[in-house]
Design a protein around this motif. Structure first.
Motif, PDB file in Angstrom:
ATOM      1  N   ALA A  12     -12.871  -0.059   5.072  1.00 12.06           N
ATOM      2  CA  ALA A  12     -11.424  -0.230   4.922  1.00 12.06           C
ATOM      3  C   ALA A  12     -11.087  -1.007   3.652  1.00 12.06           C
ATOM      4  O   ALA A  12     -10.133  -0.669   2.944  1.00 12.06           O
ATOM      5  CB  ALA A  12     -10.851  -0.945   6.147  1.00 12.06           C
ATOM      6  N   ILE A  13     -11.869  -2.039   3.356  1.00 14.08           N
ATOM      7  CA  ILE A  13     -11.640  -2.817   2.135  1.00 14.08           C
ATOM      8  C   ILE A  13     -11.923  -1.975   0.901  1.00 14.08           C
ATOM      9  O   ILE A  13     -11.193  -2.018  -0.088  1.00 14.08           O
ATOM     10  CB  ILE A  13     -12.504  -4.097   2.147  1.00 14.08           C
ATOM     11  N   ALA A  14     -13.013  -1.177   0.971  1.00 13.26           N
ATOM     12  CA  ALA A  14     -13.355  -0.305  -0.153  1.00 13.26           C
ATOM     13  C   ALA A  14     -12.276   0.751  -0.366  1.00 13.26           C
ATOM     14  O   ALA A  14     -11.880   1.031  -1.511  1.00 13.26           O
ATOM     15  CB  ALA A  14     -14.699   0.362   0.097  1.00 13.26           C
ATOM     16  N   LYS A  35     -16.798 -11.698   8.760  1.00 11.99           N
ATOM     17  CA  LYS A  35     -15.626 -10.823   8.663  1.00 11.99           C
ATOM     18  C   LYS A  35     -14.394 -11.617   8.234  1.00 11.99           C
ATOM     19  O   LYS A  35     -13.613 -11.170   7.381  1.00 11.99           O
ATOM     20  CB  LYS A  35     -15.364 -10.143  10.002  1.00 11.99           C
ATOM     21  N   PHE A  36     -14.218 -12.782   8.819  1.00 15.19           N
ATOM     22  CA  PHE A  36     -13.085 -13.635   8.463  1.00 15.19           C
ATOM     23  C   PHE A  36     -13.134 -13.988   6.979  1.00 15.19           C
ATOM     24  O   PHE A  36     -12.110 -13.961   6.286  1.00 15.19           O
ATOM     25  CB  PHE A  36     -13.120 -14.901   9.312  1.00 15.19           C
ATOM     26  N   GLY A  37     -14.326 -14.329   6.494  1.00 11.42           N
ATOM     27  CA  GLY A  37     -14.479 -14.684   5.089  1.00 11.42           C
ATOM     28  C   GLY A  37     -14.119 -13.542   4.153  1.00 11.42           C
ATOM     29  O   GLY A  37     -13.510 -13.755   3.093  1.00 11.42           O
ATOM     30  N   LYS A  38     -14.475 -12.316   4.536  1.00 11.75           N
ATOM     31  CA  LYS A  38     -14.136 -11.157   3.709  1.00 11.75           C
ATOM     32  C   LYS A  38     -12.628 -10.959   3.636  1.00 11.75           C
ATOM     33  O   LYS A  38     -12.091 -10.598   2.579  1.00 11.75           O
ATOM     34  CB  LYS A  38     -14.799  -9.903   4.277  1.00 11.75           C
ATOM     35  N   LEU A  39     -11.932 -11.198   4.748  1.00  7.86           N
ATOM     36  CA  LEU A  39     -10.479 -11.042   4.760  1.00  7.86           C
ATOM     37  C   LEU A  39      -9.797 -12.136   3.950  1.00  7.86           C
ATOM     38  O   LEU A  39      -8.778 -11.888   3.297  1.00  7.86           O
ATOM     39  CB  LEU A  39      -9.962 -11.045   6.197  1.00  7.86           C
ATOM     40  N   ILE A  67      -7.681  -6.165  10.052  1.00 10.17           N
ATOM     41  CA  ILE A  67      -8.129  -6.900  11.242  1.00 10.17           C
ATOM     42  C   ILE A  67      -8.595  -5.921  12.319  1.00 10.17           C
ATOM     43  O   ILE A  67      -9.625  -6.131  12.973  1.00 10.17           O
ATOM     44  CB  ILE A  67      -7.006  -7.797  11.778  1.00 10.17           C
ATOM     45  N   LYS A  68      -7.847  -4.838  12.513  1.00  9.95           N
ATOM     46  CA  LYS A  68      -8.254  -3.825  13.486  1.00  9.95           C
ATOM     47  C   LYS A  68      -9.589  -3.201  13.097  1.00  9.95           C
ATOM     48  O   LYS A  68     -10.432  -2.921  13.957  1.00  9.95           O
ATOM     49  CB  LYS A  68      -7.173  -2.751  13.606  1.00  9.95           C
ATOM     50  N   ALA A  69      -9.787  -2.988  11.813  1.00 11.94           N
ATOM     51  CA  ALA A  69     -11.062  -2.442  11.345  1.00 11.94           C
ATOM     52  C   ALA A  69     -12.201  -3.424  11.617  1.00 11.94           C
ATOM     53  O   ALA A  69     -13.313  -3.029  11.976  1.00 11.94           O
ATOM     54  CB  ALA A  69     -10.975  -2.126   9.854  1.00 11.94           C
ATOM     55  N   ALA A  70     -11.913  -4.716  11.464  1.00  7.30           N
ATOM     56  CA  ALA A  70     -12.934  -5.739  11.713  1.00  7.30           C
ATOM     57  C   ALA A  70     -13.354  -5.768  13.177  1.00  7.30           C
ATOM     58  O   ALA A  70     -14.495  -6.109  13.500  1.00  7.30           O
ATOM     59  CB  ALA A  70     -12.413  -7.106  11.285  1.00  7.30           C
ATOM     60  N   GLY A  82     -21.087  -4.755  13.471  1.00  9.99           N
ATOM     61  CA  GLY A  82     -21.723  -4.937  12.175  1.00  9.99           C
ATOM     62  C   GLY A  82     -20.780  -5.092  11.007  1.00  9.99           C
ATOM     63  O   GLY A  82     -21.189  -5.561   9.940  1.00  9.99           O
ATOM     64  N   GLY A  83     -19.519  -4.689  11.161  1.00 11.51           N
ATOM     65  CA  GLY A  83     -18.551  -4.830  10.087  1.00 11.51           C
ATOM     66  C   GLY A  83     -18.486  -3.649   9.137  1.00 11.51           C
ATOM     67  O   GLY A  83     -17.834  -3.726   8.088  1.00 11.51           O
ATOM     68  N   GLN A  84     -19.138  -2.528   9.505  1.00 14.23           N
ATOM     69  CA  GLN A  84     -19.112  -1.366   8.619  1.00 14.23           C
ATOM     70  C   GLN A  84     -17.701  -0.821   8.446  1.00 14.23           C
ATOM     71  O   GLN A  84     -17.311  -0.421   7.339  1.00 14.23           O
ATOM     72  CB  GLN A  84     -20.026  -0.255   9.160  1.00 14.23           C
ATOM     73  N   ALA A  85     -16.927  -0.792   9.534  1.00 13.92           N
ATOM     74  CA  ALA A  85     -15.556  -0.282   9.453  1.00 13.92           C
ATOM     75  C   ALA A  85     -14.705  -1.147   8.532  1.00 13.92           C
ATOM     76  O   ALA A  85     -13.880  -0.632   7.763  1.00 13.92           O
ATOM     77  CB  ALA A  85     -14.936  -0.216  10.845  1.00 13.92           C
TER      78      ALA A  85
END
Length: 220
Positions: free
Chosen positions: A194-196, A154-158, A179-182, A187-190
């Motif tokens: 959010a990124i999409a 998740k950190f890497g995606k941000l 960050i709140k979505a993470a 699993g990181g779906q949220a």
């Protein structure tokens, strides 16, 4: 700035304060026996992280050696920390604490922390609100094993998104929302959604003052 590995986890599990807390939470009465059973399933990565850095890197890049460890760690194990044998096993592991600074995990953590701090410092010169949120988002990386891997992913995606937010009027608030979505699910779906959604919103065509359809610059 701290991190958890097998050595630290073993130390935390045998502390007297933990036994006292468990007794209080389970409302154990005088004369009753408390028994704590821990389920351990250390994977090859956790074992390698505990080894000296050079040895750990060798094991990871040597297929036959890694295969041996993979087979040995295929099944989990239940350890009773309230038994003499279980307690001594974790006690011996916790006593390896002086070796942590020479471990592969320490080396990788220090490199990751250095990159994160450099990113905070570099961003602060151009976009202070965004830098504040970058400092906060490192809290996503915690635990060890699979928990640590999910947080690191998740950190890497941000980190990938950060350059695209730099200089925007709402950059800090946007990253705070990500960050709140993470934190919303394991699993990181949220976060992915959010990124999409952020990319779709920034790339959506809009009308210019002349009525022409245009796309924003630097769209995600």
């Amino acid at each position: 700035m701290s991190y958890e590995d097998t050595i630290r986890v073993a130390d935390l599990k045998i502390r007297s304060s933990r036994f006292a807390r468990v007794r209080e939470e389970t409302q154990i009465k005088d004369g009753q026996i408390l028994e704590i059973a821990e389920f351990f399933h250390p994977r090859t990565q956790e074992i390698v992280d505990t080894l000296p850095a050079a040895l750990g890197r060798w094991l990871l890049r040597t297929p036959w050696a890694r295969g041996v460890v993979d087979r040995a760690t295929r099944k989990g194990r239940i350890v009773k920390t309230t038994s003499i044998g279980g307690f001594l096993l974790l006690y011996a592991l916790a006593k390896l604490k002086p070796l942590r600074r020479s471990s592969l995990r320490f080396a990788s953590e220090q490199a990751a922390l250095a990159n994160w701090l450099n990113l905070v410092a570099a961003t602060a010169r151009a976009d202070y609100p965004l830098a504040v949120q970058i400092a906060r988002m490192r809290s996503l990386v915690k635990g060890y094993g699979e928990t640590h891997e999910r947080g690191q992913a998740k950190f890497g995606k941000l980190v990938v998104v950060v350059p695209r937010l730099l200089g925007r009027s709402n950059s800090g608030a946007t990253l705070e929302g990500l960050i709140k979505a993470a934190l919303a699910d394991e699993g990181g779906q949220a976060l992915d959604k959010a990124i999409a959604d952020l990319g779709a919103a920034n790339s959506a065509p809009r009308l210019s003052p002349l009525g022409e359809r245009v796309r924003p610059k630097g769209a995600l």
